[in-house]
Design a protein around this motif. Structure first.
Motif, PDB file in Angstrom:
ATOM      1  N   LYS A 180       0.941  10.420   7.601  1.00 25.53           N
ATOM      2  CA  LYS A 180      -0.505  10.121   7.684  1.00 25.53           C
ATOM      3  C   LYS A 180      -0.742   8.631   7.907  1.00 25.53           C
ATOM      4  CE  LYS A 180      -2.236  13.901   4.875  1.00 25.53           C
ATOM      5  NZ  LYS A 180      -2.079  14.223   3.475  1.00 25.53           N
ATOM      6  N   LYS A 181       0.126   7.790   7.326  1.00 23.32           N
ATOM      7  CA  LYS A 181      -0.022   6.330   7.473  1.00 23.32           C
ATOM      8  C   LYS A 181       0.548   5.839   8.795  1.00 23.32           C
ATOM      9  CE  LYS A 181       0.022   5.467   2.525  1.00 23.32           C
ATOM     10  NZ  LYS A 181       0.774   5.112   1.344  1.00 23.32           N
TER      11      LYS A 181
ATOM     12  N   GLN B 259       7.803   6.113  -1.475  1.00 25.58           N
ATOM     13  CA  GLN B 259       7.581   5.935  -0.036  1.00 25.58           C
ATOM     14  C   GLN B 259       8.364   4.728   0.488  1.00 25.58           C
ATOM     15  OE1 GLN B 259       3.299   5.680   0.346  1.00 25.58           O
ATOM     16  NE2 GLN B 259       3.027   7.729  -0.498  1.00 25.58           N
TER      17      GLN B 259
ATOM     18  N   GLY C 244       0.808  -1.214   0.000  1.00 26.21           N
ATOM     19  CA  GLY C 244       0.000   0.000   0.000  1.00 26.21           C
ATOM     20  C   GLY C 244       0.840   1.262   0.000  1.00 26.21           C
ATOM     21  N   LEU C 245       2.008   1.202  -0.638  1.00 25.75           N
ATOM     22  CA  LEU C 245       2.921   2.353  -0.679  1.00 25.75           C
ATOM     23  C   LEU C 245       3.186   2.724  -2.135  1.00 25.75           C
ATOM     24  CD1 LEU C 245       5.634   0.958   1.758  1.00 25.75           C
ATOM     25  CD2 LEU C 245       3.915   2.673   2.339  1.00 25.75           C
TER      26      LEU C 245
ATOM     27  N   SER D 125       2.752  11.737   3.324  1.00 25.09           N
ATOM     28  CA  SER D 125       1.890  10.552   3.193  1.00 25.09           C
ATOM     29  C   SER D 125       2.273   9.490   4.220  1.00 25.09           C
ATOM     30  CB  SER D 125       2.016   9.953   1.788  1.00 25.09           C
ATOM     31  OG  SER D 125       1.587  10.876   0.831  1.00 25.09           O
ATOM     32  N   LEU D 126       3.578   9.324   4.438  1.00 26.07           N
ATOM     33  CA  LEU D 126       4.034   8.313   5.408  1.00 26.07           C
ATOM     34  C   LEU D 126       3.653   8.711   6.833  1.00 26.07           C
ATOM     35  CD1 LEU D 126       7.552   7.546   3.851  1.00 26.07           C
ATOM     36  CD2 LEU D 126       5.612   5.974   3.982  1.00 26.07           C
TER      37      LEU D 126
ATOM     38  N   GLN E 279       7.587  -2.143   8.183  1.00 24.27           N
ATOM     39  CA  GLN E 279       7.368  -1.971   6.730  1.00 24.27           C
ATOM     40  C   GLN E 279       8.692  -1.719   5.993  1.00 24.27           C
ATOM     41  OE1 GLN E 279       4.378  -1.732   4.917  1.00 24.27           O
ATOM     42  NE2 GLN E 279       2.913  -1.982   6.577  1.00 24.27           N
TER      43      GLN E 279
ATOM     44  N   LEU F  56       3.702   5.722   9.611  1.00 23.99           N
ATOM     45  CA  LEU F  56       4.935   4.944   9.414  1.00 23.99           C
ATOM     46  C   LEU F  56       6.196   5.748   9.739  1.00 23.99           C
ATOM     47  CD1 LEU F  56       3.965   3.114   6.100  1.00 23.99           C
ATOM     48  CD2 LEU F  56       3.759   2.308   8.458  1.00 23.99           C
TER      49      LEU F  56
END
Ligand code: SF4
Length: 210
Positions: free
Chosen positions: A84-85, A44, A39-40, A81-82, A111, A87
């Protein structure tokens, strides 16, 4: 139709570039598949893999952009984005409270280990080479990487060939002709490092990670 003699006369350097391009295509394809399964985006995933080598101090955005040979804007979007995830995190850097350090979260570390294994599909192919072929191939790779770094075509990596502590060809032993002045030990071409955490630039005394 091509003249077959022209084809036979094609320089080996040109054919090596064709071969490297084929391997790059396979790496990109594998990165897309690996990224999709996690999902990356590939960018990312590469950031996670990069941060894996700096789990304690984290990295500045500028160092991440340089490590990926991308623009700060692209790196910033991928880091957002990372975040927000869940990570990676953005925290004050320990050595400069005005600076921001980007670090892996525990889930990010998990991950990152998966993302770092995306190129492992090449292992069987590399291990099909004899130990002697591996050594010659590896030495050639390090020389190509060093040249590309000097031409500013790829990010500077923490490799022996550019390290302040590296003393090349100081021993007669062909298996271990080099010396690392940091650990005070001889070593051979097979042991040359491409990403050594203790690397110190022979040019300006900096560590590319910092
Ligand atoms: S410190 Fe690391 S990069 Fe430098 S010569 Fe020693 S092993 Fe190589």
């Amino acid at each position: 139709m091509h003249n077959p003699f022209d084809i036979l006369n094609q320089p080996i350097s040109q054919r090596m570039i064709t071969g490297l391009a084929k391997i790059c295509t396979a790496l990109r394809s594998q990165a897309w598949q690996g990224a999709e399964s996690q999902g990356l985006s590939p960018t990312q995933g590469r950031i996670l893999a990069l941060l894996q080598s700096e789990t304690e101090t984290g990295m500045r955005l500028s160092a991440i952009a340089a490590g990926l040979a991308t623009t700060p804007a692209t790196a910033s979007d991928a880091v957002s984005s990372l975040v927000k995830k869940g990570l990676v995190s953005r925290d004050r850097a320990a050595d400069d409270r005005r600076a921001i350090s980007i670090r892996l979260t525990p889930e990010g570390l998990h991950q990152a280990k998966q993302a770092a294994s995306w190129p492992d599909f090449l292992l069987d192919a590399v291990e099909a080479l004899s130990p002697e072929e591996q050594t010659v191939f590896f030495k050639g790779l390090t020389t190509i990487i060093q040249t590309l770094q000097e031409l500013n075509k790829i990010p500077v990596s923490k490799m022996c060939l550019t390290c302040h502590y590296f003393a090349p060809h100081v021993y007669d032993d062909p298996r271990r002709p080099h010396h690392c002045n940091l650990v005070n030990a001889p070593f051979g071409d097979r042991d040359l490092r491409l990403d050594c955490p203790e690397h110190l630039s022979a040019i300006d005394g900096s560590n590319p990670a910092s």
